[in-house]
Design a protein around this motif. Structure first.
Motif, mmCIF file in Angstrom:
data_model
loop_
_atom_site.group_PDB
_atom_site.id
_atom_site.type_symbol
_atom_site.label_atom_id
_atom_site.label_comp_id
_atom_site.label_asym_id
_atom_site.label_seq_id
_atom_site.Cartn_x
_atom_site.Cartn_y
_atom_site.Cartn_z
ATOM 1 N N LEU A 128 91.417 30.944 22.941
ATOM 2 C CA LEU A 128 90.381 30.220 21.964
ATOM 3 C C LEU A 128 89.942 28.824 22.573
ATOM 4 C CD1 LEU A 128 89.367 29.696 19.179
ATOM 5 C CD2 LEU A 128 91.575 28.495 18.448
ATOM 6 N N HIS A 129 90.650 28.097 23.400
ATOM 7 C CA HIS A 129 90.098 26.804 23.867
ATOM 8 C C HIS A 129 88.948 27.325 25.084
ATOM 9 C CE1 HIS A 129 92.852 24.494 21.918
ATOM 10 N NE2 HIS A 129 93.869 25.026 22.449
ATOM 11 N N HIS A 130 89.146 28.123 25.890
ATOM 12 C CA HIS A 130 88.302 28.693 26.939
ATOM 13 C C HIS A 130 87.037 29.137 25.998
ATOM 14 C CE1 HIS A 130 91.623 28.643 29.577
ATOM 15 N NE2 HIS A 130 90.647 28.124 30.435
ATOM 16 N N ALA A 131 87.335 29.880 24.922
ATOM 17 C CA ALA A 131 86.094 30.476 24.267
ATOM 18 C C ALA A 131 85.042 29.296 23.596
ATOM 19 C CB ALA A 131 86.610 31.502 22.983
ATOM 20 N N LEU A 132 85.987 28.071 23.196
ATOM 21 C CA LEU A 132 85.240 27.041 22.702
ATOM 22 C C LEU A 132 84.316 26.449 23.780
ATOM 23 C CD1 LEU A 132 87.975 25.597 20.054
ATOM 24 C CD2 LEU A 132 85.500 26.572 19.732
ATOM 25 N N SER A 133 84.926 26.301 25.200
ATOM 26 C CA SER A 133 84.432 25.698 26.139
ATOM 27 C C SER A 133 83.232 26.399 26.360
ATOM 28 C CB SER A 133 85.486 25.891 27.363
ATOM 29 O OG SER A 133 84.769 25.279 28.414
ATOM 30 N N ARG A 134 83.391 27.762 26.680
ATOM 31 C CA ARG A 134 82.013 28.698 26.993
ATOM 32 C C ARG A 134 80.943 28.539 25.854
ATOM 33 N NH1 ARG A 134 86.149 31.993 29.028
ATOM 34 N NH2 ARG A 134 86.466 33.067 27.147
ATOM 35 N N ALA A 135 81.170 28.509 24.557
ATOM 36 C CA ALA A 135 80.445 28.324 23.427
ATOM 37 C C ALA A 135 79.852 27.038 23.484
ATOM 38 C CB ALA A 135 81.031 28.321 22.060
ATOM 39 N N ALA A 136 80.718 25.726 23.635
ATOM 40 C CA ALA A 136 79.875 24.564 23.986
ATOM 41 C C ALA A 136 78.935 24.570 25.201
ATOM 42 C CB ALA A 136 80.966 23.201 24.102
ATOM 43 N N ALA A 160 86.666 19.317 28.119
ATOM 44 C CA ALA A 160 87.812 19.011 27.480
ATOM 45 C C ALA A 160 88.394 20.316 27.061
ATOM 46 C CB ALA A 160 87.570 18.182 26.279
ATOM 47 N N GLU A 161 87.810 21.071 26.338
ATOM 48 C CA GLU A 161 88.360 22.531 26.090
ATOM 49 C C GLU A 161 88.862 23.292 27.132
ATOM 50 O OE1 GLU A 161 89.414 23.531 23.049
ATOM 51 O OE2 GLU A 161 89.221 21.656 22.029
ATOM 52 N N ALA A 162 88.286 23.392 28.294
ATOM 53 C CA ALA A 162 88.608 24.047 29.370
ATOM 54 C C ALA A 162 89.818 23.453 29.788
ATOM 55 C CB ALA A 162 87.587 24.150 30.595
ATOM 56 N N LYS A 163 89.937 22.291 29.957
ATOM 57 C CA LYS A 163 91.402 21.578 30.468
ATOM 58 C C LYS A 163 92.406 21.933 29.532
ATOM 59 C CE LYS A 163 89.428 17.458 32.868
ATOM 60 N NZ LYS A 163 89.116 16.154 32.960
ATOM 61 N N ILE A 164 92.194 22.085 28.183
ATOM 62 C CA ILE A 164 93.339 22.241 27.281
ATOM 63 C C ILE A 164 93.603 23.660 27.107
ATOM 64 C CG2 ILE A 164 93.789 22.403 24.650
ATOM 65 C CD1 ILE A 164 91.975 20.065 24.171
ATOM 66 N N GLY A 165 92.485 24.418 27.440
ATOM 67 C CA GLY A 165 92.958 26.058 27.830
ATOM 68 C C GLY A 165 93.826 26.238 29.099
ATOM 69 N N ASP A 166 93.455 25.486 29.995
ATOM 70 C CA ASP A 166 94.142 25.804 31.229
ATOM 71 C C ASP A 166 95.706 25.139 30.882
ATOM 72 O OD1 ASP A 166 92.342 26.702 32.654
ATOM 73 O OD2 ASP A 166 91.908 24.863 33.691
ATOM 74 N N ALA A 167 96.009 24.042 30.231
ATOM 75 C CA ALA A 167 97.144 23.457 29.799
ATOM 76 C C ALA A 167 97.853 24.518 29.000
ATOM 77 C CB ALA A 167 97.149 22.369 29.018
ATOM 78 N N ARG A 168 97.414 25.317 27.986
ATOM 79 C CA ARG A 168 97.873 26.221 27.341
ATOM 80 C C ARG A 168 98.307 27.361 28.226
ATOM 81 N NH1 ARG A 168 95.975 31.189 24.222
ATOM 82 N NH2 ARG A 168 97.149 32.169 26.153
#
Length: 305
Positions: A128-136, A160-168
């Protein structure tokens, strides 16, 4: 059914009369069938301590099965990915793909700008976080003006969302390797070992009760041998029970499940802590951009009046 019971009773009676000619497996099988249809005499009682240990081991097995049924989802990268999202490399421009690939590695807006021109990434994470990153990132690309406050905010949000996605993803990897693997090992080794020990007790108990039943109907010349068989079966039953008790106590006393649970919580904490830190750093930057935009908007309105 009455006819069947009578016929079976006659069959088992003839087996018992054979004495030593009946193999232990045959006696055990006969005894099990008798108990199943309710025609067996009194069963040997298992010690209450043993029965309590069985209940606790069964509960421990349930704990492992139920938790693993949920935490196994961490082995699926896309468990939180929007199900209806249609997204692929062909849906995004090379600039967008490049931006997404490098967002998790940057720490400033300047670095994010440099990432936008890189080559497309070979891996598109389905979270989800990487999807948000790509959408942004796609939104910032569509606006096309890095000086635009919204475009700048979207770029920062994408990073930020890409980093959170990597943390997930890091959390998931730790859970799979330290929790799932450990719990699965317990299910496949320790608890199965306990199940085998319990099966030995069940077999020994059937042998004992079968020997007792055979002794009751043994011919006079077989009485001594029948008593010896009962004593041997009792010794085997006691030994199997003691072994199973030892095995079950060892499984229940081990701190391994608590250690595994601690690893699960630590992985989750690291992920949520990283998320909080990233968002805490991001929000003031977005608020500042919003403040600048508000001031510009207000000034423009005042100038037009």
């Amino acid at each position: 059914m009455d006819a069947f019971n009578k016929g079976f009773a006659s069959f088992t009676s003839s087996l018992q009369g054979l004495g030593s000619q009946v193999t232990p497996i045959t006696r055990r099988t006969t005894r099990l069938i008798q108990e199943t249809i309710g025609s067996a005499d009194e069963k040997t009682k298992l010690p209450e301590e043993y029965l309590e240990l069985e209940r606790r081991v069964d509960a421990l097995k349930t704990v492992h099965q139920k938790l693993l049924s949920v935490t196994s989802q961490y082995e699926n990268e896309s468990y939180d990915y929007p199900p209806n999202l249609k997204e692929s490399f062909t849906d995004l421009s090379k600039t967008i793909s490049e931006k997404v690939a490098g967002l998790s590695q940057v720490s400033s807006a300047a670095e994010a700008g440099a990432v936008l021109t890189a080559a497309p990434s070979n891996k598109e994470h389905k979270t989800l976080h990487h999807a948000l990153s790509r959408a942004a990132a796609a939104g910032a690309e569509a606006l096309g003006d890095s000086a635009d406050p919204l475009a700048s905010a979207l770029e920062k949000y994408a990073v930020a969302e890409a980093k959170i996605g990597d943390a997930r993803l890091s959390q998931d990897s730790l859970i799979v390797s330290r929790f799932n693997a450990a719990f699965a090992t317990t299910l496949n080794t320790s608890l199965r070992f306990a199940a085998k020990a319990r099966a030995n007790v069940h077999k020994a108990r059937l042998n004992l009760d079968a020997a007792k039943a055979a002794a009751k109907t043994a011919k006079p010349e077989r009485q001594v041998a029948a008593r010896v068989e009962v004593e041997q079966a009792e010794d085997e039953f006691v030994a199997a029970t003691e072994e199973a008790v030892s095995v079950m106590k060892n499984i229940l006393d081990t701190p391994e499940p608590l250690r595994n649970l601690s690893d699960l919580i630590a992985a989750q904490l690291a992920y949520h802590k990283a998320s909080v830190e990233i968002l805490n750093q991001l929000l003031p930057e977005i608020d500042e951009l919003q403040s600048v935009q508000d001031n510009k908007y207000r000034e423009a309105r005042e100038a037009s009046t």
